[in-house]
Design a protein around this motif. Sequence first.
Motif, short mmCIF file in Angstrom:
data_model
loop_
_atom_site.label_atom_id
_atom_site.label_comp_id
_atom_site.label_asym_id
_atom_site.label_seq_id
_atom_site.Cartn_x
_atom_site.Cartn_y
_atom_site.Cartn_z
N TYR A 1 0.85 -1.19 0.05
CA TYR A 1 0.09 -0.01 -0.10
C TYR A 1 0.88 1.35 0.01
O TYR A 1 1.84 1.30 0.79
CB TYR A 1 -0.75 0.12 1.28
N LYS A 2 0.73 2.27 -0.90
CA LYS A 2 1.29 3.51 -0.79
C LYS A 2 0.16 4.51 -0.71
O LYS A 2 -0.70 4.43 -1.60
CB LYS A 2 1.96 3.69 -2.25
N PRO A 3 0.17 5.42 0.13
CA PRO A 3 -0.98 6.43 0.22
C PRO A 3 -1.04 7.60 -1.07
O PRO A 3 -0.06 7.54 -1.51
CB PRO A 3 -0.75 7.18 1.68
N PRO A 4 -2.00 7.85 -1.19
CA PRO A 4 -2.16 8.70 -2.39
C PRO A 4 -1.27 9.67 -2.19
O PRO A 4 -1.26 10.63 -1.18
CB PRO A 4 -3.58 9.03 -2.44
N VAL A 5 -0.63 10.41 -3.29
CA VAL A 5 0.22 11.37 -3.11
C VAL A 5 -0.63 12.69 -3.26
O VAL A 5 -1.66 12.82 -4.07
CB VAL A 5 1.27 11.58 -4.32
N ALA A 6 -0.48 13.81 -2.57
CA ALA A 6 -1.57 14.94 -2.48
C ALA A 6 -0.69 16.09 -3.55
O ALA A 6 0.46 16.21 -3.71
CB ALA A 6 -1.00 15.73 -1.21
N ASN A 7 -1.85 15.94 -4.65
CA ASN A 7 -1.26 17.00 -5.63
C ASN A 7 -1.96 18.22 -5.43
O ASN A 7 -3.16 18.64 -5.07
CB ASN A 7 -2.20 15.96 -7.10
N PRO A 8 -0.94 19.18 -5.43
CA PRO A 8 -1.33 20.70 -5.17
C PRO A 8 -2.61 21.09 -6.22
O PRO A 8 -3.14 21.95 -6.00
CB PRO A 8 -0.18 21.71 -5.28
N ASN A 9 -2.54 20.74 -7.47
CA ASN A 9 -3.77 21.02 -8.43
C ASN A 9 -5.21 20.53 -8.08
O ASN A 9 -6.04 20.92 -8.51
CB ASN A 9 -3.24 20.65 -9.69
N ASN A 10 -5.02 19.39 -7.15
CA ASN A 10 -6.27 18.61 -6.72
C ASN A 10 -6.80 19.12 -5.34
O ASN A 10 -6.28 18.63 -4.32
CB ASN A 10 -5.92 17.21 -6.87
N ALA A 11 -7.56 19.92 -5.43
CA ALA A 11 -8.26 20.57 -4.01
C ALA A 11 -9.21 19.73 -3.31
O ALA A 11 -9.39 19.84 -2.11
CB ALA A 11 -8.87 21.86 -4.31
N THR A 12 -9.75 18.69 -4.08
CA THR A 12 -10.71 17.71 -3.59
C THR A 12 -10.22 16.66 -2.63
O THR A 12 -10.94 16.08 -1.92
CB THR A 12 -11.69 17.11 -4.75
N ALA A 13 -9.04 16.69 -2.73
CA ALA A 13 -8.35 15.63 -1.67
C ALA A 13 -8.13 15.86 -0.55
O ALA A 13 -8.18 15.01 0.41
CB ALA A 13 -6.77 15.29 -2.19
N GLU A 14 -8.31 17.04 -0.11
CA GLU A 14 -8.32 17.78 1.16
C GLU A 14 -9.52 17.65 1.91
O GLU A 14 -10.47 18.40 1.17
CB GLU A 14 -7.40 19.04 1.14
N ASP A 15 -9.64 17.43 3.20
CA ASP A 15 -10.99 17.52 3.82
C ASP A 15 -10.86 18.70 4.53
O ASP A 15 -10.12 19.05 5.39
CB ASP A 15 -11.21 16.28 4.64
N LEU A 16 -12.10 19.62 4.21
CA LEU A 16 -12.24 20.91 4.78
C LEU A 16 -13.10 20.91 5.90
O LEU A 16 -13.37 21.93 6.61
CB LEU A 16 -12.40 22.07 3.66
N THR A 17 -13.56 19.80 6.47
CA THR A 17 -14.62 19.82 7.50
C THR A 17 -14.09 20.43 8.76
O THR A 17 -14.84 21.33 9.45
CB THR A 17 -15.11 18.16 7.78
N PRO A 18 -12.85 20.29 9.21
CA PRO A 18 -12.38 20.74 10.53
C PRO A 18 -12.19 22.48 10.07
O PRO A 18 -12.65 23.23 11.13
CB PRO A 18 -10.96 20.34 10.64
N ASP A 19 -11.85 22.86 9.14
CA ASP A 19 -11.81 24.22 8.83
C ASP A 19 -13.16 24.96 8.99
O ASP A 19 -13.38 25.81 9.59
CB ASP A 19 -11.10 24.52 7.78
N TYR A 20 -14.09 24.30 8.11
CA TYR A 20 -15.57 24.82 8.22
C TYR A 20 -16.18 24.79 9.78
O TYR A 20 -16.81 25.64 10.02
CB TYR A 20 -16.19 24.05 7.22
N MET A 21 -15.95 23.50 10.48
CA MET A 21 -16.43 23.81 11.77
C MET A 21 -15.91 24.57 12.65
O MET A 21 -16.48 24.99 13.67
CB MET A 21 -16.46 22.39 12.30
N ASN A 22 -14.57 24.97 12.41
CA ASN A 22 -13.54 25.86 13.44
C ASN A 22 -14.44 27.39 12.97
O ASN A 22 -14.66 28.05 14.16
CB ASN A 22 -12.25 25.93 12.95
#
Length: 111
Positions: free
Chosen positions: A19-40
């Motif tokens: 298993y290799k975790p998915p690489v964070a692509n800076p062009n792909n904003a959907t990979a990041e979960d924004l729930t903590p930011d919105y709840m904050n």
Amino acid sequence: MHASNHANDPRRPDREHRYKPPVANPNNATAEDLTPDYMNILGMIFSMCGLMMRLKWCAWVALYCSCISFANSRVNDETKQIVSSFMLSISAVVMAYLQNPQPMTPPWASY
């Protein structure tokens, strides 16, 4: 006896993939979960409403949002902001009940 067990092994080592975790692509904003930011942000807004307008339900919603933000935060997130939001929401609840110690009546309840 060990060799006979190994001969009947149904697993295929040539088909195993590590298993290799998915690489964070800076062009792909959907990979990041924004729930903590919105709840904050929601927690800060509701706690300010609870502090300024003395609304107990706003203070409780702020505490709820802060707990969700804390629970969904990652290890490498900014902890100062999460702790300050949590403390602000707790102070909103405390101040709302110091001002008026009666139990909370929800806004949708009839008087």
